[in-house]
Design a protein around this motif. Structure first.
Motif, PDB file in Angstrom:
ATOM      1  N   TYR A   1       5.415  11.309 -11.128  1.00  0.00           N
ATOM      2  CA  TYR A   1       4.056  10.766 -11.052  1.00  0.00           C
ATOM      3  C   TYR A   1       3.116  11.408 -12.071  1.00  0.00           C
ATOM      4  O   TYR A   1       2.089  10.844 -12.421  1.00  0.00           O
ATOM      5  CB  TYR A   1       3.492  10.910  -9.640  1.00  0.00           C
ATOM      6  CG  TYR A   1       3.699   9.683  -8.786  1.00  0.00           C
ATOM      7  CD1 TYR A   1       2.837   8.581  -8.891  1.00  0.00           C
ATOM      8  CD2 TYR A   1       4.755   9.592  -7.898  1.00  0.00           C
ATOM      9  CE1 TYR A   1       3.031   7.451  -8.123  1.00  0.00           C
ATOM     10  CE2 TYR A   1       4.961   8.465  -7.123  1.00  0.00           C
ATOM     11  CZ  TYR A   1       4.096   7.399  -7.239  1.00  0.00           C
ATOM     12  OH  TYR A   1       4.286   6.267  -6.488  1.00  0.00           O
TER      13      TYR A   1
ATOM     14  N   VAL B   1      10.337  13.843   1.594  1.00  0.00           N
ATOM     15  CA  VAL B   1      10.304  15.169   2.232  1.00  0.00           C
ATOM     16  C   VAL B   1      10.642  15.052   3.719  1.00  0.00           C
ATOM     17  O   VAL B   1      11.352  15.893   4.277  1.00  0.00           O
ATOM     18  CB  VAL B   1       8.936  15.848   2.006  1.00  0.00           C
ATOM     19  CG1 VAL B   1       8.829  17.128   2.825  1.00  0.00           C
ATOM     20  CG2 VAL B   1       8.747  16.162   0.523  1.00  0.00           C
TER      21      VAL B   1
ATOM     22  N   PHE C   1       1.948   7.701  -4.451  1.00  0.00           N
ATOM     23  CA  PHE C   1       2.469   9.065  -4.470  1.00  0.00           C
ATOM     24  C   PHE C   1       2.603   9.644  -3.062  1.00  0.00           C
ATOM     25  O   PHE C   1       3.632  10.200  -2.684  1.00  0.00           O
ATOM     26  CB  PHE C   1       1.535   9.945  -5.306  1.00  0.00           C
ATOM     27  CG  PHE C   1       1.787  11.410  -5.185  1.00  0.00           C
ATOM     28  CD1 PHE C   1       2.907  12.002  -5.757  1.00  0.00           C
ATOM     29  CD2 PHE C   1       0.895  12.226  -4.479  1.00  0.00           C
ATOM     30  CE1 PHE C   1       3.132  13.367  -5.637  1.00  0.00           C
ATOM     31  CE2 PHE C   1       1.116  13.582  -4.360  1.00  0.00           C
ATOM     32  CZ  PHE C   1       2.240  14.165  -4.937  1.00  0.00           C
ATOM     33  N   GLN C   2       1.515   9.503  -2.297  1.00  0.00           N
ATOM     34  CA  GLN C   2       1.461  10.143  -0.985  1.00  0.00           C
ATOM     35  C   GLN C   2       2.592   9.666  -0.073  1.00  0.00           C
ATOM     36  O   GLN C   2       3.249  10.470   0.593  1.00  0.00           O
ATOM     37  CB  GLN C   2       0.089   9.807  -0.388  1.00  0.00           C
ATOM     38  CG  GLN C   2      -0.159  10.420   0.957  1.00  0.00           C
ATOM     39  CD  GLN C   2      -1.647  10.446   1.295  1.00  0.00           C
ATOM     40  OE1 GLN C   2      -2.490  10.482   0.406  1.00  0.00           O
ATOM     41  NE2 GLN C   2      -1.968  10.447   2.574  1.00  0.00           N
ATOM     42  N   THR C   3       2.849   8.368  -0.066  1.00  0.00           N
ATOM     43  CA  THR C   3       3.882   7.841   0.822  1.00  0.00           C
ATOM     44  C   THR C   3       5.279   8.155   0.297  1.00  0.00           C
ATOM     45  O   THR C   3       6.187   8.497   1.065  1.00  0.00           O
ATOM     46  CB  THR C   3       3.704   6.319   0.990  1.00  0.00           C
ATOM     47  OG1 THR C   3       2.388   6.075   1.442  1.00  0.00           O
ATOM     48  CG2 THR C   3       4.704   5.755   1.984  1.00  0.00           C
TER      49      THR C   3
ATOM     50  N   LEU D   1       6.192  10.673  -1.483  1.00  0.00           N
ATOM     51  CA  LEU D   1       6.436  12.095  -1.222  1.00  0.00           C
ATOM     52  C   LEU D   1       6.762  12.329   0.252  1.00  0.00           C
ATOM     53  O   LEU D   1       7.736  13.020   0.587  1.00  0.00           O
ATOM     54  CB  LEU D   1       5.190  12.890  -1.626  1.00  0.00           C
ATOM     55  CG  LEU D   1       5.240  14.404  -1.422  1.00  0.00           C
ATOM     56  CD1 LEU D   1       6.267  15.039  -2.353  1.00  0.00           C
ATOM     57  CD2 LEU D   1       3.857  15.020  -1.644  1.00  0.00           C
ATOM     58  N   ALA D   2       5.950  11.750   1.134  1.00  0.00           N
ATOM     59  CA  ALA D   2       6.168  11.954   2.566  1.00  0.00           C
ATOM     60  C   ALA D   2       7.517  11.389   2.991  1.00  0.00           C
ATOM     61  O   ALA D   2       8.237  12.008   3.783  1.00  0.00           O
ATOM     62  CB  ALA D   2       5.041  11.314   3.372  1.00  0.00           C
TER      63      ALA D   2
ATOM     64  N   SER E   1       6.623  14.855  -7.976  1.00  0.00           N
ATOM     65  CA  SER E   1       5.389  15.227  -8.689  1.00  0.00           C
ATOM     66  C   SER E   1       5.554  14.998 -10.178  1.00  0.00           C
ATOM     67  O   SER E   1       4.642  14.483 -10.846  1.00  0.00           O
ATOM     68  CB  SER E   1       5.054  16.700  -8.460  1.00  0.00           C
ATOM     69  OG  SER E   1       4.880  16.949  -7.095  1.00  0.00           O
TER      70      SER E   1
ATOM     71  N   GLN F   1       0.834  -1.217   0.000  1.00  0.00           N
ATOM     72  CA  GLN F   1       0.000   0.000   0.000  1.00  0.00           C
ATOM     73  C   GLN F   1       0.862   1.258   0.000  1.00  0.00           C
ATOM     74  O   GLN F   1       0.371   2.341  -0.292  1.00  0.00           O
ATOM     75  CB  GLN F   1      -0.901   0.012   1.227  1.00  0.00           C
ATOM     76  CG  GLN F   1      -1.910  -1.117   1.233  1.00  0.00           C
ATOM     77  CD  GLN F   1      -2.832  -1.034   2.434  1.00  0.00           C
ATOM     78  OE1 GLN F   1      -2.391  -0.804   3.552  1.00  0.00           O
ATOM     79  NE2 GLN F   1      -4.121  -1.242   2.205  1.00  0.00           N
TER      80      GLN F   1
END
Lengths: 364, 364, 364, 364
Positions: free
Chosen positions: C362, C336, C328-330, C332-333, C359, C324
């Motif tokens: 993706y 960063v 993108f969200q993971t 990126l986190a 970004s 999971q």
């Protein structure tokens, strides 16, 4: 710090909007109906109130058959909306007599709507649905059937029977969640609902739900409750795997075995088989014995019996064989525990013969 | 044959009746209130309609603050019950101005009830709740607060603020189920509800729910929905483990980081911080860009942005940081995905600075 | 009394025996293999130990490629069973060099079995699997591939590649349970396992599992663990809905975006892309900074980075984008938060450019 | 596309490392032991094999009591590790006779370890545990007790009885998951295990598990299986709510009622009460009737009976009253369904009296 651990009910995702239409179609399959199927995100009693609130208006005339408190409320909700309602009330704990319905319809040719509960779990009775619907059909009267308790436990062919509005809940014979309900709405019923004066912007407005139909997705205010929709899917998965006919047959067998067991015990069921529901069986406690005490004695064996409720006579007890309980093991435990409770109260009964009769019914 | 497999949602047991009282006490803890706590087995919009239906009657005069469609409906429900309602409507997508409330109250000394939404998830605004409540308190006016979106995301001390009826839902900042809701009812509110003319025997009757309080258990018609009650327990377990103050602080941090990110991106949030909710942040799409296209572009990254709804200006987009989304990872993804969508649409923006600002806010 | 409430993990029914065969077929689909598929009711490390214990016997000669502790253990288990084992060990934290494998095979023409780990989550490297397998194929050597980490994150065509035994676990890229594992066994491998001296009556005996194959159902001592089998079904449902190729592509994209982000940040990944796994990306902490401190700083943002383990150089950190987390969200986190941690430690880096790069990757 | 829907088994979070110690303490409470408690992530048969593999070495002498296949395997595993093992085998399907144990111990004063199964679910027998342990205690012999089936169904006071190693699984009377197991290890047992030659780096190495104890958290290779650990917590929650003594008493009552029912049916249980387990009751099928046919007949009523397994005589059938099945409803259904099956096969029996006897036992 209190540590809550993991609970599978945490973080349930949203129910995907594109699946509401699929759900509705599957419920249409259960009801054998091509009418519009509406999902209501509340217990079935709310769907019933919404039906009454959405149909009722001054000038509407209804015949309301009352065989339990639900029937009584339905008449009250119709009246609240301005309708003229005639209640015909059955004998306490008994189904309505078809002649009474015919007489009431003949007496008032202006009746627009007839409302009836299919099966009552409060007293274990079954109303003569197809006869009642035939009377309405002959007279061109729209029909509302409360099938909350009966769906899955009795056959219910909505389109073939010509039911205009059938209300169901998944929480009884279908073995599903209790936080939502569904109804079928015929074209004729929509015409009545959408004519001038339809209430809007309310949980009780079926007219609001039409918007839902138009775009095939949930379109109402408030957040959809994902647990209820996912649990309804799970229930439909099971029902479709078992087969709707098999599900009904399983309930009929459980009812038949329960009745055979009670007869052998020496305490026959409250109503004859033809007038009894497949979901619960009511039995009158012997004179002099308090139902509450018998229920407590059965409870000590881990078996849950309940009192009759509503308009049912006070001395009725109920043996529940609905949903997962429509099984040999539960039917047997119900009857034997009831027998043990009778014994303990000093009342002789034949537990032996009851067990025999139940085994025999299931072994056929 | 289709084989459904095992699903943990099958065969959920009944919710134990003796735990309703415990649940109510735990919700009282969340609301910091000793008022009666009622549980409603339906989404919070139904609890709001029930409040209006239960309070409204001819002779009742209400001031209704409208900052979203929910507020509009509330006034309508009051009117349907016969009340006299004055709506005061905020500028589209903005909180109400306290002077407008004071002016309306001064203009009509006969007002009995004031109704207001605490925070609006439709536009991300926060109404000046304590100032509004102070005005009502000074004038002895009963107050109804829709705290469905705000509870858990903003502090809400019902008794200290003197709120007569506060309505909440577990499905937003509390991270719980959507199929039930709750409300606190003060003694003064009960007096209004139970005075002559209270509707009864309806999902919209709070008077019915009083019976529930009297025997400390569920006493309403219809089957209780066990999934909803068990899921509410699970949510309360988590909240109590995190601590209510920490939960509110986590939402405040997410809101603050989102705003810092948007400012650095070059597209500041819609309302200033003091007027903004901690739950969603609205941002106006740059002139010439369609929100729908930006939302679609973010969606391709797996990030869900939404349009403003209701009375909010059409060009608002919303970044959601409610519940589990009140976390660095989601805040960062929301803002960077929005930036990437702007870029793709040919609009320059500083994704770099936005990431920096969010990291800096969270690293403080 | 402590009241445990309802937990969906209570009362899980037995796993239906007739479904083991279906499960095995579905796993065969994941592995693209018509070999026998065995299910092992234990974590994949046990399946690996069982493979070694079942193959090993005096007279067997093995070449064992070691790129992590798992590889080291595999050699040890083979030796424990009496086999002659030559380990070839890669540089710490790096994949094996194909020339070293060729050289070792050339040096010893009597080798019967070659064992290799496909991808290492300990260091984020990928061994040159198809080249290694080609060398073995040319020489008629049987092959054992530990694909526990790689399955679902890299393509793995067992039959096409000619793998004799492939061991997998559902708990990584497949996003499933960790309490069982599976392996494919070719005819040639069975011949080796079942020749005289096969251990029996042990969790480490693959020969025991053959009985399972013979009657298409679970036939081993001990109770099958229903939760693991039902959870494996749930994982397979998801994988089949997403599509195996899409699952692999999603992991490849996450790896690629992570690498682009790290490069832009100014701290490039440990190994070049061609030698890197799609599951985790290792990055060397800048000289003078302790990985533990960076991990702690990221943890304060709610982002979980981990140290490299096993033979990996001590200064490696790992960014996890498996299952999971391949989103993108993971990604990126992760990057960063790593940047923010570097900053906080006084090390300059370009969080801005990293976000841009992710970004951009993706958005392509 | 096949849409998998939501399944609560998706995305299960990692089990928090700091809770392993708490779990171990709670299991220590079940065992009433202050010995070290080890968790093994595999079914209990693996824990048993690990005990044998960890104890066995040349020079160790063991007396192994065999009352089922598990006992037979235990001796075999000890021998595989080099130990000298004397098996004493009970009559088929019967508990060991205490005199046989005493005789064997007297015959060989060099015995270091005695191993015994507490209760056998294969045949429904109970070995005379405290007498056996007294013999060992008098002679200073270390003891290994397989309490996998008995724990929760019989009292088991590990420290008071002086058991050195007790192996349990949560999947029987404790009603928990089957994918993990646990054992208690006394100081004396550790000394034996950790003396020179302890196997390491294997699922079968208890010495490896010591590392786990040292840092209070999971320290083994492979991924911990969160579902199993969370499900074990759920089971312990239930057990602690019911009370361990009540759990044992509930099993004793179920066994007693089953025996009373079988006696009244006319087909008494296989062994007398003092030698019978509380978990399953074995009954010999009447001469001339095939157990398989009786099982099939009961299965048509939805009641699951099973054949005896292992060393039990071929004509034994088993009635299971373990865990959630230790309840009036299941006991009654088991016996009546068995009676119905006998009838159907032409064998007369008194279902009536059996039901009476069961009701009477539960009503006392």
């Amino acid at each position: 710090m209190f540590d809550p651990g993991w609970n599978p009910l945490h973080g349930v995702p949203s129910y995907p909007a594109e699946r509401y239409g699929v759900l509705a179609d599957r419920i249409g399959g259960i009801l054998q109906s091509r009418s519009d199927i509406l999902l209501v995100q509340a217990e079935a009693v709310v769907a019933l109130e919404a039906v009454a609130a959405s149909l009722a208006r001054p000038g509407l005339s209804a015949l309301n058959i009352v065989t339990s408190p639900y029937g009584g409320w339905f008449g009250q909700w119709l009246r609240r909306g301005g309708a003229t309602v005639r209640d015909i009330v059955a004998e306490p704990g008994l189904p309505i007599v078809i002649e009474a319905v015919a007489g009431a319809l003949d007496a008032d040719p202006g009746i627009d709507v007839l409302a009836v509960v299919h099966a009552e779990s409060a007293s274990g009775i079954l109303n003569p649905l197809s006869e009642i619907l035939a009377l309405a059909r002959d007279r061109g009267i729209a029909t509302v059937v409360d099938a909350v308790a009966s769906v899955g436990g009795h056959s219910l062919d909505v389109d073939h029977l010509g039911i205009d509005i059938a209300v169901i809940g998944p929480q009884k014979a279908l073995g599903g969640p209790a936080g939502l309900s569904a109804l079928s709405v015929s074209r004729r019923a929509w015409n009545m609902i959408l004519s001038d004066g339809a209430p809007r912007d309310s949980i009780l407005s079926l007219a609001d739900l039409e918007a839902w139909l138009d775009n095939g997705r949930w379109a109402l205010p408030g957040t959809p409750a994902p647990l209820e929709f996912f649990a309804l899917e799970a229930a439909l998965d099971r029902i479709e795997a078992e087969g709707l006919e098999n599900l009904v047959a399983r309930h009929a067998l459980a009812a038949s075995a329960t009745r055979a067991g009670l007869a052998a015990l020496g305490t026959p069921a409250w109503v004859p088989a033809a007038r009894a529901s497949n979901l619960v069986t009511a039995v009158p406690a012997p004179v002099g014995l308090a139902p509450v005490a018998l229920i407590a004695a059965a409870g000590r064996l881990g078996v849950e019996l309940t009192e009759g409720v509503g308009t049912a006579p006070a001395r009725l007890l109920r043996l529940n064989h609905t949903g997962q309980r429509a099984a040999f093991q539960t039917v047997l435990a119900n009857v034997v525990a009831y027998g043990a409770a009778l014994r303990q109260a000093g009342h002789s009964c034949d537990i032996a013969a009851a067990s025999e009769a139940i085994s025999a019914t299931y072994s056929r």
